[in-house]
Design a protein around this motif. Structure first.
Motif, PDB file in Angstrom:
ATOM      1  N   ASP A 148       0.839  -1.212   0.000  1.00 25.00           N
ATOM      2  CA  ASP A 148       0.000   0.000   0.000  1.00 25.00           C
ATOM      3  C   ASP A 148       0.868   1.254   0.000  1.00 25.00           C
ATOM      4  O   ASP A 148       1.692   1.448   0.903  1.00 25.00           O
ATOM      5  N   THR A 149       0.674   2.076  -1.007  1.00 23.16           N
ATOM      6  CA  THR A 149       1.344   3.375  -1.061  1.00 23.16           C
ATOM      7  C   THR A 149       0.242   4.434  -1.192  1.00 23.16           C
ATOM      8  O   THR A 149      -0.143   4.783  -2.312  1.00 23.16           O
ATOM      9  N   PRO A 150      -0.312   4.888  -0.081  1.00 23.92           N
ATOM     10  CA  PRO A 150      -1.430   5.848  -0.183  1.00 23.92           C
ATOM     11  C   PRO A 150      -1.050   7.046  -1.058  1.00 23.92           C
ATOM     12  O   PRO A 150       0.106   7.481  -1.043  1.00 23.92           O
ATOM     13  N   PRO A 151      -2.014   7.561  -1.813  1.00 24.86           N
ATOM     14  CA  PRO A 151      -1.717   8.693  -2.700  1.00 24.86           C
ATOM     15  C   PRO A 151      -1.150   9.875  -1.921  1.00 24.86           C
ATOM     16  O   PRO A 151      -1.512  10.099  -0.768  1.00 24.86           O
ATOM     17  N   ILE A 152      -0.265  10.600  -2.579  1.00 27.27           N
ATOM     18  CA  ILE A 152       0.314  11.778  -1.920  1.00 27.27           C
ATOM     19  C   ILE A 152       0.097  12.993  -2.807  1.00 27.27           C
ATOM     20  O   ILE A 152       0.047  12.872  -4.030  1.00 27.27           O
ATOM     21  N   THR A 153      -0.025  14.128  -2.169  1.00 26.58           N
ATOM     22  CA  THR A 153      -0.230  15.346  -2.967  1.00 26.58           C
ATOM     23  C   THR A 153       0.878  16.378  -2.721  1.00 26.58           C
ATOM     24  O   THR A 153       1.562  16.780  -3.656  1.00 26.58           O
ATOM     25  N   ASP A 154       1.059  16.760  -1.450  1.00 21.74           N
ATOM     26  CA  ASP A 154       2.070  17.792  -1.180  1.00 21.74           C
ATOM     27  C   ASP A 154       3.284  17.181  -0.505  1.00 21.74           C
ATOM     28  O   ASP A 154       3.480  17.348   0.695  1.00 21.74           O
TER      29      ASP A 154
ATOM     30  N   PHE B  89     -13.624  14.411   1.503  1.00 24.03           N
ATOM     31  CA  PHE B  89     -13.490  13.312   0.541  1.00 24.03           C
ATOM     32  C   PHE B  89     -12.557  12.247   1.115  1.00 24.03           C
ATOM     33  O   PHE B  89     -11.613  12.570   1.829  1.00 24.03           O
ATOM     34  N   PRO B  90     -12.786  10.990   0.710  1.00 25.75           N
ATOM     35  CA  PRO B  90     -11.843   9.948   1.121  1.00 25.75           C
ATOM     36  C   PRO B  90     -10.745   9.801   0.079  1.00 25.75           C
ATOM     37  O   PRO B  90     -10.947  10.113  -1.103  1.00 25.75           O
ATOM     38  N   SER B  91      -9.617   9.338   0.507  1.00 23.66           N
ATOM     39  CA  SER B  91      -8.532   9.041  -0.441  1.00 23.66           C
ATOM     40  C   SER B  91      -8.088   7.606  -0.227  1.00 23.66           C
ATOM     41  O   SER B  91      -8.120   7.107   0.907  1.00 23.66           O
ATOM     42  N   ASN B  92      -7.692   6.951  -1.299  1.00 27.81           N
ATOM     43  CA  ASN B  92      -7.177   5.570  -1.247  1.00 27.81           C
ATOM     44  C   ASN B  92      -8.275   4.538  -1.011  1.00 27.81           C
ATOM     45  O   ASN B  92      -8.005   3.454  -0.501  1.00 27.81           O
ATOM     46  N   THR B  93      -9.519   4.885  -1.359  1.00 27.35           N
ATOM     47  CA  THR B  93     -10.599   3.913  -1.186  1.00 27.35           C
ATOM     48  C   THR B  93     -11.054   3.330  -2.528  1.00 27.35           C
ATOM     49  O   THR B  93     -11.251   2.139  -2.649  1.00 27.35           O
ATOM     50  N   CYS B  94     -11.231   4.207  -3.537  1.00 28.70           N
ATOM     51  CA  CYS B  94     -11.477   3.710  -4.890  1.00 28.70           C
ATOM     52  C   CYS B  94     -11.034   4.785  -5.883  1.00 28.70           C
ATOM     53  O   CYS B  94     -10.945   5.973  -5.533  1.00 28.70           O
ATOM     54  N   ASP B  95     -10.748   4.373  -7.101  1.00 27.45           N
ATOM     55  CA  ASP B  95     -10.171   5.300  -8.076  1.00 27.45           C
ATOM     56  C   ASP B  95     -11.129   6.421  -8.458  1.00 27.45           C
ATOM     57  O   ASP B  95     -10.710   7.556  -8.686  1.00 27.45           O
ATOM     58  N   SER B  96     -12.416   6.115  -8.549  1.00 26.61           N
ATOM     59  CA  SER B  96     -13.376   7.139  -8.958  1.00 26.61           C
ATOM     60  C   SER B  96     -13.428   8.274  -7.940  1.00 26.61           C
ATOM     61  O   SER B  96     -13.368   9.450  -8.299  1.00 26.61           O
ATOM     62  N   LEU B  97     -13.538   7.922  -6.663  1.00 24.05           N
ATOM     63  CA  LEU B  97     -13.587   8.963  -5.634  1.00 24.05           C
ATOM     64  C   LEU B  97     -12.253   9.695  -5.533  1.00 24.05           C
ATOM     65  O   LEU B  97     -12.202  10.896  -5.275  1.00 24.05           O
ATOM     66  N   GLN B  98     -11.182   8.960  -5.752  1.00 24.05           N
ATOM     67  CA  GLN B  98      -9.845   9.572  -5.708  1.00 24.05           C
ATOM     68  C   GLN B  98      -9.747  10.694  -6.743  1.00 24.05           C
ATOM     69  O   GLN B  98      -9.347  11.816  -6.431  1.00 24.05           O
ATOM     70  N   LEU B 116      -9.283  12.809   3.644  1.00 24.74           N
ATOM     71  CA  LEU B 116      -8.734  11.878   4.642  1.00 24.74           C
ATOM     72  C   LEU B 116      -8.260  10.632   3.903  1.00 24.74           C
ATOM     73  O   LEU B 116      -9.044   9.981   3.209  1.00 24.74           O
ATOM     74  N   THR B 117      -6.977  10.350   4.057  1.00 24.51           N
ATOM     75  CA  THR B 117      -6.410   9.184   3.362  1.00 24.51           C
ATOM     76  C   THR B 117      -6.439   7.966   4.280  1.00 24.51           C
ATOM     77  O   THR B 117      -5.916   8.013   5.397  1.00 24.51           O
ATOM     78  N   TYR B 118      -7.053   6.914   3.783  1.00 23.65           N
ATOM     79  CA  TYR B 118      -7.198   5.676   4.558  1.00 23.65           C
ATOM     80  C   TYR B 118      -6.114   4.686   4.141  1.00 23.65           C
ATOM     81  O   TYR B 118      -5.834   4.555   2.949  1.00 23.65           O
ATOM     82  N   PRO B 119      -5.559   3.973   5.084  1.00 19.76           N
ATOM     83  CA  PRO B 119      -4.603   2.923   4.688  1.00 19.76           C
ATOM     84  C   PRO B 119      -5.358   1.710   4.152  1.00 19.76           C
ATOM     85  O   PRO B 119      -6.513   1.481   4.523  1.00 19.76           O
ATOM     86  N   VAL B 120      -4.724   0.977   3.285  1.00 23.65           N
ATOM     87  CA  VAL B 120      -5.341  -0.250   2.765  1.00 23.65           C
ATOM     88  C   VAL B 120      -4.373  -1.384   3.042  1.00 23.65           C
ATOM     89  O   VAL B 120      -3.377  -1.536   2.341  1.00 23.65           O
ATOM     90  N   THR B 121      -4.638  -2.113   4.075  1.00 26.87           N
ATOM     91  CA  THR B 121      -3.698  -3.181   4.394  1.00 26.87           C
ATOM     92  C   THR B 121      -4.458  -4.401   4.877  1.00 26.87           C
ATOM     93  O   THR B 121      -5.471  -4.269   5.553  1.00 26.87           O
ATOM     94  N   ARG B 122      -3.975  -5.527   4.490  1.00 29.24           N
ATOM     95  CA  ARG B 122      -4.625  -6.772   4.884  1.00 29.24           C
ATOM     96  C   ARG B 122      -3.880  -7.421   6.043  1.00 29.24           C
ATOM     97  O   ARG B 122      -2.732  -7.840   5.876  1.00 29.24           O
ATOM     98  N   TYR B 123      -4.511  -7.488   7.162  1.00 25.81           N
ATOM     99  CA  TYR B 123      -4.042  -8.288   8.276  1.00 25.81           C
ATOM    100  C   TYR B 123      -2.574  -8.035   8.608  1.00 25.81           C
ATOM    101  O   TYR B 123      -1.788  -8.954   8.794  1.00 25.81           O
ATOM    102  N   ALA B 124      -2.187  -6.748   8.635  1.00 18.01           N
ATOM    103  CA  ALA B 124      -0.820  -6.447   9.041  1.00 18.01           C
ATOM    104  C   ALA B 124      -0.678  -6.817  10.513  1.00 18.01           C
ATOM    105  O   ALA B 124      -1.552  -6.521  11.314  1.00 18.01           O
ATOM    106  N   ASP B 125       0.419  -7.497  10.845  1.00 22.56           N
ATOM    107  CA  ASP B 125       0.607  -7.912  12.230  1.00 22.56           C
ATOM    108  C   ASP B 125       1.257  -6.818  13.067  1.00 22.56           C
ATOM    109  O   ASP B 125       1.661  -7.057  14.193  1.00 22.56           O
TER     110      ASP B 125
END
Lengths: 409, 402
Positions: A148-154, B89-98, B116-125
């Motif tokens: 995961d590399t969340p989008p970045i802007t600034d 707006f959300p960020s990192n959830t889907c391309d259309s909203l992005q 607000l940018t959300y992390p997308v991670t599966r079962y990080a320990d």
């Protein structure tokens, strides 16, 4: 075909394409061997492939396979296999081609990609890859690793770097556990050196296209980028990029263009229509239209090792793979287009609005206006798909491109 | 009340708030940090896609943008969005909203946009996702403070935690009670209550939900069903249905509506529009603006606020950004078995990646569980309503449910 007929073509074929074919054949064989040895991963194009390569994991690229499906003009059939099991025709055609070929490998080009033991997805190019790889995981049983590399802007803040860095550490653990392998500093440095060298050579070939006439046209670059996408970090591709650069420099020196009579220089934006790539670009070449630059093949430009900079390769991976321009928003893309138009002295631009690729395409209508305003050159948006020719209306596209070209007459 | 009537009513409620001097922050993605917005003395309000909006997206969005974002964009170009101070707006959830966010910022430069940018991670320990989202929430908070001169107030936050906790507890109970007895409260009414709260999370709305919840609780208690309902609620909360107590299935078809950012009220309206069918056939939903919002875990008031908010958001059930497909499908399989589900309505918005990628897997799970499915292509305009009604009716008839 006789030599005379070859000479009559409006475009000049690259001699180095022969070597390219050999390399890609070798790549395919290595993929099969890796799969047989249970050490093959499928990888997205924006994934930090240097790490699996350094850990001895073989890689195959479903996106490249999608390009093969498209260029063999069987997109509707192979995508159709995915649609038959419920995947909507509105979904990405790379994804559908990949899912379809897993479903019916014997009815797909090259019998599909070799079976993966893991799926490595990086979302710096789009969010679709995650859902796509989840679907393939369901089909094949191979586990998915998401980088995961969340989008970045600034800029990239520290907490973002730390988060992405954690993802890399998890990747090494995942590959170690899945493939019973380890990563050594020495091997990582070797791979990073090779990756950086290939990218440097590739970038030199791209930069040479600033000259007029351009030594490479769009289709040339889209074919020649394949090794740097899929085999970064391997010795095998260095020879090819050296040969390509020699040929490109020879063309520049002798004033030989990729097309014979370059009159108009345009920028291409987005993935090409693989099913019509030669027809489209060579058709325009006949009218003196060359494409010395495009936004897509310039995306593979980040070198992991830069002289004089820090020695921590993972920090470099964090920075390079987070700063892929598709991960930086619309403004970054607009800046990139303006920069290319300026640097490559281009007369206009063509934006391919690809129904499959929302991350790349949504925003093109806005960026077209801004790029034209900033650079003073005209552009056109054409719509279709890169693999699925059912949603590619050639006549409509022709009309739109004609309208653009009329502005230059 | 019709869907349009409900929409109008919630819109009026929002207008009254604005008239009273409240500042509204609209949000689009279901997992917005409501407590954070309330802590800044602002009112969070879920922006909804609505039918009957004139088109206006064509100059900025292609037709393959999902129907949901096209609708929101149409509302903005036609000045039909509620009067809001800012939009999250959300960020990192889907391309259309992005990409929509970028387009919006360029087209409407005077709008106050937060992201607000959300992390997308599966079962990080490790704690990386929590740490990342905590930091993002802090940044959002600072941004709100600096742009609106509204500091994060601890007493506001504590009140927000209480009211949202109460809402979730009551709404979760109602969801769980309907599983046992779908007649005890109509799906339309449950959807309306949840929607009212998401439109304006006010004490008065929470009180109304609490009142309804108390009445339902009394009824269920008199029938001796409270233990069963609590076991279902725990199953939903813990994503583990192995301890759901056995219960007698209600008469009639027991349908589950699944999908993403689809309005539960739209589904209820469609169902009620079918001749001879009532929304009691919907025993639950797994939709983003219904179940997934309601079952996000409440916050611990004693914990560090930003960290608590991050933990809650990351633990919201059924989100493809946090839970892998395999996990979600396994969970769905357990759920349909434990809750005696007969059939699934799979709701898909056009050009919606999350909905459309998941639908075939859901069909597969249903097939393995021996239950029927029908895929409903739906858009916020309900433009295909007549055909959808026929499709659902045919589904119910062919499955022998009517």
């Amino acid at each position: 075909m006789t030599e005379k007929k070859k000479e009559e073509k409006v475009y000049r074929q690259l001699e180095s394409n022969k070597l390219l074919q050999q390399i890609m054949f070798q790549y395919m064989l290595e993929g099969h061997q890796a799969s047989e040895e249970n050490r093959l991963a499928w990888v997205t194009s924006g994934f930090p492939v240097e790490i699996p390569v350094a850990m001895g994991v073989g890689v195959s690229y479903p996106e490249q396979y999608g390009a093969v499906v498209g260029s063999q003009k069987v997109g509707p059939e192979v995508c159709g296999y995915a649609e038959e099991i419920g995947y909507s025709q509105e979904l990405c055609s790379y994804a559908r081609a990949s899912i379809g070929s897993v479903e019916k490998p014997d009815q797909s080009p090259m019998d599909g990609l070799p079976t993966p033991q893991a799926l490595l997805a990086g979302n710096n190019i789009c969010g679709t890859v995650l859902r796509w790889y989840d679907a393939v995981s369901e089909q094949t049983g191979a586990p998915v690793f998401l980088f995961d590399t969340p989008p970045i802007t600034d800029g990239q803040p520290d907490h973002h770097k730390e988060y992405v860095r954690n993802g890399l550490d998890r990747l090494v653990d995942f590959l170690g556990t899945t493939f019973n392998t380890t990563l050594t500093d020495e091997r990582m440095h070797e791979v990073a050196d090779l990756s950086s060298k290939a990218l440097e050579l590739w970038n030199k070939s791209l930069t040479a296209c600033k000259t007029s006439p351009t030594p490479l046209n769009c289709a040339d670059r889209f074919l020649a980028m394949a090794p740097v996408v899929s085999m970064r970090g391997t010795e095998l591709i260095i020879d090819f990029y050296e040969t390509l650069l020699d040929e490109v420099e020879m063309r520049v020196k002798e004033g030989l263009g990729a097309i014979r009579d370059e009159k108009i220089r345009l920028l291409w934006d987005n993935i090409p229509p693989w099913h019509s790539i030669f027809r489209f670009f060579n058709g325009l070449a006949k009218r003196g239209v060359a494409f010395p630059a495009d936004t897509y093949t310039h995306a593979w430009s980040g070198k992991l090792k830069i002289e004089g900079e820090g020695d921590d390769l993972f920090d470099s991976v964090v920075s390079i793979y987070s700063n892929v321009y598709l991960n930086k928003g619309l403004e970054a893309k607009i800046d990139k287009m303006c920069e290319l138009i300026d640097d490559y002295n281009l007369d206009g631009f063509v934006m391919f609005s690809v129904r499959s690729c929302k991350r790349y395409s949504l925003g093109q209508l806005v960026s077209k206006e801004i790029v034209s305003e900033r650079t003073g050159v005209p552009g056109v948006v054409i719509e279709g798909d890169m693999v699925d020719s059912r949603v590619y209306n050639e006549a409509q596209i022709q009309t739109r491109v004609d309208a653009l070209l009329e502005m230059f007459m | 009340m019709s869907y349009e009537g409900v929409l109008e009513q919630s819109g009026l409620g929002l207008q009254e708030l604005v008239k009273a001097g409240e500042e509204i922050i609209g949000y689009i993605y279901p997992h917005a940090p409501l407590e954070l917005i309330l802590a800044h003395g602002l009112t969070p309000s879920l922006m909804r896609a609505i039918p009957g909006v004139s088109s206006g997206f064509e100059e900025s969005l292609q037709t393959f943008a999902c129907s949901y974002i096209r609708n929101l964009y149409n509302q903005r170009t036609n000045d039909q969005l509620p009067q809001i101070t800012g939009l999250l707006f959300p960020s990192n959830t889907c391309d259309s909203l992005q990409n929509l966010t970028d387009i919006w910022k360029i087209r409407f430069p005077d709008d106050r946009i937060y992201r607000l940018t959300y992390p997308v991670t599966r079962y990080a320990d490790d704690d990386s996702t929590r740490i990342y989202l905590t930091k993002e929430l802090e940044i959002l908070s600072k941004m709100i403070e600096s742009t609106l001169n509204r500091p994060f107030m601890m007493d506001n936050y504590e009140r927000a935690v209480s009211i949202i906790r109460e809402f979730r507890h009551d709404a979760q109970f109602l969801y769980s009670a309907r599983v046992v007895d779908p007649e005890v409260l109509s799906y339309t009414e449950l959807s309306r209550l949840v929607r009212s709260f998401l439109t304006a999370p006010l004490v008065s709305v929470a009180s109304e939900i609490h009142r309804v919840s108390s009445l339902v609780k009394e009824k269920m208690k008199s029938k001796g069903l409270l233990n069963i309902i609590n076991s279902i609620m725990s199953g939903f909360q813990e994503k583990d249905f192995s301890k759901v107590k056995p219960f007698k299935r209600s008469p009639g078809p027991r349908i589950l509506a699944v999908g993403g950012m689809v309005e539960p009220q739209a589904i209820a309206t469609i169902i009620n529009g079918i001749n001879g069918v009532s929304d009691s056939i919907i025993v639950s939903d797994l939709l983003s603006f219904g179940f997934k919002s309601v079952f996000a875990p409440p916050l611990d008031k004693n914990g560090e606020p930003f960290e608590e908010m991050a933990k809650s958001i990351l633990a919201a059930p059924g989100e493809p950004t946090q839970e892998g497909l395999q996990y979600r499908m396994r969970s769905l399989k357990d759920l349909v078995k434990a809750l005696h589900i007969d059939g699934l309505l799979i709701c898909e918005q056009s050009f919606c990646d999350p909905d459309q990628f998941e639908a075939p897997s859901i069909e597969k799970v249903a097939s393995e569980a021996g239950i029927r499915t029908v895929r409903i292509p739906i858009d916020p305009e309900l433009s295909d309503r007549a055909r959808i009604e026929v499709k659902i009716q045919t589904f119910l008839e062919s499955a022998g449910y009517t």
